[in-house]
Scaffold this motif. Structure first.
Motif, short mmCIF file in Angstrom:
data_model
loop_
_atom_site.label_atom_id
_atom_site.label_comp_id
_atom_site.label_asym_id
_atom_site.label_seq_id
_atom_site.Cartn_x
_atom_site.Cartn_y
_atom_site.Cartn_z
N LEU A 1 0.83 -1.20 0.00
CA LEU A 1 0.00 0.00 0.00
C LEU A 1 0.86 1.26 0.00
CD1 LEU A 1 -3.00 -0.81 2.38
CD2 LEU A 1 -2.76 -1.16 -0.07
N ASN A 2 1.99 1.22 0.69
CA ASN A 2 2.89 2.39 0.67
C ASN A 2 3.36 2.68 -0.75
OD1 ASN A 2 2.78 2.95 3.40
ND2 ASN A 2 4.49 1.61 3.90
N ASP A 3 3.68 1.64 -1.50
CA ASP A 3 4.12 1.82 -2.88
C ASP A 3 2.99 2.37 -3.75
OD1 ASP A 3 6.59 0.87 -2.16
OD2 ASP A 3 6.18 -1.20 -2.82
N GLU A 4 1.81 1.83 -3.58
CA GLU A 4 0.68 2.26 -4.42
C GLU A 4 0.24 3.69 -4.07
OE1 GLU A 4 -0.05 0.62 -6.91
OE2 GLU A 4 0.93 -1.27 -6.41
N LEU A 5 0.28 4.05 -2.81
CA LEU A 5 -0.15 5.40 -2.42
C LEU A 5 0.79 6.47 -2.97
CD1 LEU A 5 -1.33 4.81 1.27
CD2 LEU A 5 -2.74 5.41 -0.70
N LEU A 6 2.06 6.10 -3.21
CA LEU A 6 2.99 7.06 -3.82
C LEU A 6 2.57 7.39 -5.24
CD1 LEU A 6 6.44 5.70 -2.54
CD2 LEU A 6 5.22 7.75 -1.78
N SER A 7 1.94 6.47 -5.92
CA SER A 7 1.48 6.69 -7.29
C SER A 7 0.11 7.37 -7.34
CB SER A 7 1.41 5.36 -8.05
OG SER A 7 2.68 4.72 -8.07
N PHE A 8 -0.58 7.37 -6.21
CA PHE A 8 -1.93 7.94 -6.17
C PHE A 8 -1.82 9.44 -5.88
CE2 PHE A 8 -6.13 8.17 -3.73
CZ PHE A 8 -6.84 8.42 -4.89
N VAL A 9 -1.59 10.22 -6.93
CA VAL A 9 -1.38 11.67 -6.77
C VAL A 9 -2.62 12.48 -7.11
CG1 VAL A 9 1.08 11.47 -7.21
CG2 VAL A 9 -0.48 11.85 -9.13
N ARG A 10 -3.65 11.85 -7.56
CA ARG A 10 -4.87 12.57 -7.95
C ARG A 10 -5.50 13.26 -6.74
NH1 ARG A 10 -9.30 8.76 -10.34
NH2 ARG A 10 -9.68 8.51 -8.10
N GLN A 11 -6.15 14.43 -7.00
CA GLN A 11 -6.75 15.21 -5.92
C GLN A 11 -8.21 15.57 -6.23
OE1 GLN A 11 -5.42 15.92 -3.04
NE2 GLN A 11 -3.35 15.19 -3.43
N LEU A 12 -8.96 14.64 -6.75
CA LEU A 12 -10.36 14.89 -7.03
C LEU A 12 -11.19 14.72 -5.75
CD1 LEU A 12 -10.72 12.98 -10.44
CD2 LEU A 12 -10.26 15.42 -10.05
N ASP A 13 -12.49 15.04 -5.86
CA ASP A 13 -13.38 14.90 -4.70
C ASP A 13 -13.38 13.45 -4.22
OD1 ASP A 13 -14.00 17.52 -4.96
OD2 ASP A 13 -15.91 17.20 -6.01
N GLY A 14 -13.16 13.27 -2.93
CA GLY A 14 -13.18 11.94 -2.33
C GLY A 14 -11.82 11.27 -2.28
N ASP A 15 -10.83 11.79 -3.03
CA ASP A 15 -9.52 11.13 -3.05
C ASP A 15 -8.83 11.20 -1.68
OD1 ASP A 15 -9.82 10.40 -5.65
OD2 ASP A 15 -8.65 12.04 -6.49
N GLN A 16 -8.89 12.38 -1.05
CA GLN A 16 -8.25 12.51 0.25
C GLN A 16 -8.96 11.66 1.31
OE1 GLN A 16 -5.39 13.74 0.88
NE2 GLN A 16 -5.48 13.46 3.10
N THR A 17 -10.29 11.62 1.22
CA THR A 17 -11.04 10.75 2.14
C THR A 17 -10.64 9.30 1.96
OG1 THR A 17 -12.90 12.29 2.13
CG2 THR A 17 -13.35 10.05 2.87
N PHE A 18 -10.44 8.90 0.71
CA PHE A 18 -10.02 7.53 0.42
C PHE A 18 -8.68 7.24 1.11
CE2 PHE A 18 -7.53 4.58 -2.18
CZ PHE A 18 -8.38 3.49 -2.25
N ARG A 19 -7.72 8.14 1.00
CA ARG A 19 -6.41 7.94 1.63
C ARG A 19 -6.55 7.81 3.15
NH1 ARG A 19 -5.48 12.03 -2.15
NH2 ARG A 19 -4.05 11.46 -3.84
N VAL A 20 -7.33 8.72 3.75
CA VAL A 20 -7.48 8.73 5.20
C VAL A 20 -8.12 7.43 5.69
CG1 VAL A 20 -8.67 9.86 7.13
CG2 VAL A 20 -7.56 11.25 5.37
N GLU A 21 -9.15 6.96 5.00
CA GLU A 21 -9.85 5.76 5.43
C GLU A 21 -9.00 4.51 5.23
OE1 GLU A 21 -12.54 5.55 7.09
OE2 GLU A 21 -13.15 7.65 6.98
#
Length: 229
Positions: A155-175
Protein backbone atom coordinates in the motif's frame (compact mmCIF):
# COMPACT_ATOMS: atom_id res chain seq x y z
CA UNK A 1 -42.09 100.75 60.26
CA UNK A 2 -38.88 99.99 62.17
CA UNK A 3 -40.83 98.15 64.77
CA UNK A 4 -42.46 96.04 62.12
CA UNK A 5 -39.08 95.24 60.54
CA UNK A 6 -37.62 94.27 63.88
CA UNK A 7 -40.50 91.91 64.52
CA UNK A 8 -40.17 90.54 61.00
CA UNK A 9 -36.51 89.49 61.37
CA UNK A 10 -36.98 88.16 64.93
CA UNK A 11 -33.51 89.13 66.10
CA UNK A 12 -32.14 87.65 69.31
CA UNK A 13 -29.02 88.33 71.29
CA UNK A 14 -26.98 85.61 69.57
CA UNK A 15 -28.64 84.81 66.26
CA UNK A 16 -31.09 85.90 63.61
CA UNK A 17 -33.27 83.73 61.38
CA UNK A 18 -33.47 84.59 57.68
CA UNK A 19 -37.11 85.11 56.69
CA UNK A 20 -36.34 83.94 53.15
CA UNK A 21 -34.44 80.65 53.54
CA UNK A 22 -34.81 80.24 57.33
CA UNK A 23 -31.07 79.86 57.86
CA UNK A 24 -29.88 80.80 61.40
CA UNK A 25 -27.25 83.58 61.10
CA UNK A 26 -25.20 85.44 63.68
CA UNK A 27 -27.04 88.37 65.27
CA UNK A 28 -24.61 90.92 63.78
CA UNK A 29 -24.87 89.47 60.23
CA UNK A 30 -25.69 92.02 57.52
CA UNK A 31 -26.59 89.43 54.90
CA UNK A 32 -27.81 85.82 55.07
CA UNK A 33 -24.94 83.38 54.51
CA UNK A 34 -27.10 81.21 52.27
CA UNK A 35 -29.33 83.48 50.17
CA UNK A 36 -27.60 86.87 50.81
CA UNK A 37 -30.85 88.55 51.91
CA UNK A 38 -30.26 91.89 53.63
CA UNK A 39 -30.57 91.36 57.39
CA UNK A 40 -29.53 94.92 58.43
CA UNK A 41 -33.09 96.18 58.70
CA UNK A 42 -33.16 98.12 55.43
CA UNK A 43 -36.36 98.11 53.43
CA UNK A 44 -37.58 94.70 52.38
CA UNK A 45 -38.12 96.01 48.86
CA UNK A 46 -34.43 96.81 48.41
CA UNK A 47 -33.41 93.43 49.82
CA UNK A 48 -35.87 91.64 47.56
CA UNK A 49 -34.48 93.43 44.49
CA UNK A 50 -30.93 92.42 45.39
CA UNK A 51 -32.00 88.85 45.99
CA UNK A 52 -33.87 88.63 42.69
CA UNK A 53 -30.86 90.03 40.83
CA UNK A 54 -28.56 87.39 42.34
CA UNK A 55 -31.03 84.59 41.52
CA UNK A 56 -31.30 85.83 37.95
CA UNK A 57 -27.50 85.84 37.75
CA UNK A 58 -27.30 82.26 38.98
CA UNK A 59 -29.95 81.14 36.49
CA UNK A 60 -28.14 82.90 33.67
CA UNK A 61 -24.89 81.21 34.66
CA UNK A 62 -26.61 77.81 34.72
CA UNK A 63 -28.23 78.36 31.32
CA UNK A 64 -24.83 79.28 29.95
CA UNK A 65 -23.33 75.95 30.98
CA UNK A 66 -26.33 74.09 29.53
CA UNK A 67 -25.82 75.88 26.21
CA UNK A 68 -22.12 75.01 26.18
CA UNK A 69 -22.86 71.34 26.90
CA UNK A 70 -25.50 71.17 24.17
CA UNK A 71 -23.09 72.73 21.70
CA UNK A 72 -20.38 70.18 22.49
CA UNK A 73 -22.81 67.29 22.05
CA UNK A 74 -24.00 68.69 18.72
CA UNK A 75 -20.41 68.97 17.47
CA UNK A 76 -19.66 65.36 18.48
CA UNK A 77 -22.79 64.11 16.66
CA UNK A 78 -21.80 65.97 13.50
CA UNK A 79 -18.28 64.48 13.64
CA UNK A 80 -19.68 60.98 14.12
CA UNK A 81 -22.09 61.34 11.19
CA UNK A 82 -19.29 62.61 8.99
CA UNK A 83 -17.04 59.62 9.85
CA UNK A 84 -19.64 56.86 9.59
CA UNK A 85 -20.09 56.96 5.79
CA UNK A 86 -16.32 56.72 5.36
CA UNK A 87 -16.10 53.67 7.60
CA UNK A 88 -19.06 52.00 5.85
CA UNK A 89 -17.48 52.71 2.47
CA UNK A 90 -14.24 51.11 3.61
CA UNK A 91 -16.01 47.96 4.84
CA UNK A 92 -18.04 47.66 1.62
CA UNK A 93 -14.93 48.15 -0.50
CA UNK A 94 -13.07 45.42 1.38
CA UNK A 95 -16.05 43.08 1.06
CA UNK A 96 -16.31 43.69 -2.68
CA UNK A 97 -12.59 43.15 -3.10
CA UNK A 98 -12.82 39.81 -1.26
CA UNK A 99 -15.70 38.68 -3.47
CA UNK A 100 -13.95 39.61 -6.69
CA UNK A 101 -10.71 37.83 -5.75
CA UNK A 102 -9.94 35.30 -8.44
CA UNK A 103 -9.72 31.82 -7.00
CA UNK A 104 -6.78 29.69 -8.07
CA UNK A 105 -7.80 26.85 -10.37
CA UNK A 106 -7.61 23.29 -9.13
CA UNK A 107 -4.33 21.56 -9.95
CA UNK A 108 -4.36 19.75 -13.29
CA UNK A 109 -2.82 16.33 -13.84
CA UNK A 110 -1.40 14.75 -16.91
CA UNK A 111 -3.03 11.80 -18.59
CA UNK A 112 -0.24 9.59 -17.33
CA UNK A 113 -0.72 10.74 -13.72
CA UNK A 114 -4.47 10.18 -13.91
CA UNK A 115 -3.95 6.70 -15.30
CA UNK A 116 -1.37 5.87 -12.64
CA UNK A 117 -3.69 7.10 -9.88
CA UNK A 118 -6.59 5.01 -11.13
CA UNK A 119 -4.39 1.92 -11.39
CA UNK A 120 -3.11 2.53 -7.84
CA UNK A 121 -6.67 2.74 -6.50
CA UNK A 122 -7.58 -0.54 -8.21
CA UNK A 123 -4.57 -2.33 -6.71
CA UNK A 124 -5.16 -0.91 -3.21
CA UNK A 125 -8.77 -2.07 -3.16
CA UNK A 126 -7.82 -5.52 -4.48
CA UNK A 127 -4.99 -6.05 -1.98
CA UNK A 128 -7.02 -4.96 1.06
CA UNK A 129 -9.95 -7.21 0.10
CA UNK A 130 -7.57 -10.14 -0.37
CA UNK A 131 -6.05 -9.54 3.07
CA UNK A 132 -9.48 -9.34 4.69
CA UNK A 133 -10.63 -12.60 3.13
CA UNK A 134 -7.52 -14.58 4.12
CA UNK A 135 -5.60 -13.05 7.01
CA UNK A 136 -8.52 -12.42 9.38
CA UNK A 137 -9.22 -16.14 9.66
CA UNK A 138 -5.64 -17.22 10.30
CA UNK A 139 -4.96 -19.03 13.55
CA UNK A 140 -1.22 -18.27 13.58
CA UNK A 141 0.03 -14.91 14.76
CA UNK A 142 3.19 -15.23 12.64
CA UNK A 143 1.15 -15.74 9.45
CA UNK A 144 -1.12 -12.82 10.29
CA UNK A 145 1.83 -10.53 11.03
CA UNK A 146 3.63 -11.55 7.83
CA UNK A 147 0.54 -10.88 5.69
CA UNK A 148 -0.02 -7.52 7.38
CA UNK A 149 3.56 -6.38 6.85
CA UNK A 150 3.34 -7.28 3.14
CA UNK A 151 0.06 -5.38 2.83
CA UNK A 152 1.63 -2.28 4.44
CA UNK A 153 4.56 -2.38 2.05
CA UNK A 154 2.34 -2.81 -1.02
CA UNK A 155 0.00 0.00 0.00
CA UNK A 156 2.89 2.39 0.67
CA UNK A 157 4.12 1.82 -2.88
CA UNK A 158 0.68 2.26 -4.42
CA UNK A 159 -0.15 5.40 -2.42
CA UNK A 160 2.99 7.06 -3.82
CA UNK A 161 1.48 6.69 -7.29
CA UNK A 162 -1.93 7.94 -6.17
CA UNK A 163 -1.38 11.67 -6.77
CA UNK A 164 -4.87 12.57 -7.95
CA UNK A 165 -6.75 15.21 -5.92
CA UNK A 166 -10.36 14.89 -7.03
CA UNK A 167 -13.38 14.90 -4.70
CA UNK A 168 -13.18 11.94 -2.33
CA UNK A 169 -9.52 11.13 -3.05
CA UNK A 170 -8.25 12.51 0.25
CA UNK A 171 -11.04 10.75 2.14
CA UNK A 172 -10.02 7.53 0.42
CA UNK A 173 -6.41 7.94 1.63
CA UNK A 174 -7.48 8.73 5.20
CA UNK A 175 -9.85 5.76 5.43
CA UNK A 176 -7.29 3.32 3.98
CA UNK A 177 -4.75 4.47 6.57
CA UNK A 178 -7.37 4.00 9.32
CA UNK A 179 -7.99 0.47 8.01
CA UNK A 180 -4.30 -0.40 8.40
CA UNK A 181 -4.21 1.12 11.89
CA UNK A 182 -7.02 -1.17 13.05
CA UNK A 183 -5.28 -4.28 11.68
CA UNK A 184 -2.03 -3.17 13.33
CA UNK A 185 -3.88 -2.76 16.65
CA UNK A 186 -5.27 -6.27 16.28
CA UNK A 187 -1.77 -7.65 15.71
CA UNK A 188 -0.43 -5.79 18.74
CA UNK A 189 -3.18 -7.19 20.99
CA UNK A 190 -2.69 -10.69 19.59
CA UNK A 191 1.00 -10.52 20.49
CA UNK A 192 0.14 -9.26 23.98
CA UNK A 193 -2.10 -12.27 24.63
CA UNK A 194 0.76 -14.55 23.58
CA UNK A 195 3.29 -12.77 25.79
CA UNK A 196 0.98 -12.84 28.82
CA UNK A 197 -0.79 -16.15 28.14
CA UNK A 198 -1.06 -16.76 31.86
CA UNK A 199 -3.40 -13.77 32.06
CA UNK A 200 -5.20 -13.78 28.68
CA UNK A 201 -6.67 -16.79 26.95
CA UNK A 202 -7.86 -17.44 23.38
CA UNK A 203 -11.28 -15.96 24.09
CA UNK A 204 -9.69 -12.69 25.22
CA UNK A 205 -7.66 -12.55 22.01
CA UNK A 206 -10.59 -13.15 19.69
CA UNK A 207 -12.90 -10.74 21.50
CA UNK A 208 -10.52 -7.82 21.06
CA UNK A 209 -9.20 -8.65 17.59
CA UNK A 210 -12.71 -9.14 16.20
CA UNK A 211 -13.59 -5.58 17.23
CA UNK A 212 -10.50 -4.33 15.39
CA UNK A 213 -11.41 -6.37 12.32
CA UNK A 214 -14.94 -4.94 12.25
CA UNK A 215 -13.65 -1.38 12.59
CA UNK A 216 -11.11 -2.00 9.80
CA UNK A 217 -13.82 -3.24 7.46
CA UNK A 218 -15.95 -0.17 8.22
CA UNK A 219 -13.09 2.19 7.39
CA UNK A 220 -12.38 0.33 4.15
CA UNK A 221 -16.03 0.51 3.12
CA UNK A 222 -15.90 4.26 3.73
CA UNK A 223 -12.81 4.48 1.54
CA UNK A 224 -14.49 2.71 -1.40
CA UNK A 225 -17.67 4.76 -1.03
CA UNK A 226 -15.66 8.03 -1.05
CA UNK A 227 -14.52 7.28 -4.63
CA UNK A 228 -18.06 6.51 -5.77
CA UNK A 229 -19.46 9.97 -4.82
Amino acid sequence: MLKKSANYFKATNSSIKCPHCELINFADSIECRRCQLDLSGRSSETSARRLRAKEVGRRTFGFGWIFVGATVIAVLIVLYLNQTPTEVTTVVSESMAARTTVQEPAPMFTVEQEAASQEAVTKIVKKVKSFQDSAEGRESYEEFESSLNKLKSDLNDELLSFVRQLDGDQTFRVEVEATIREYTAAASWWKTTITYNDVFDEADRKERTQKNFESARTHFTNAVNALAR
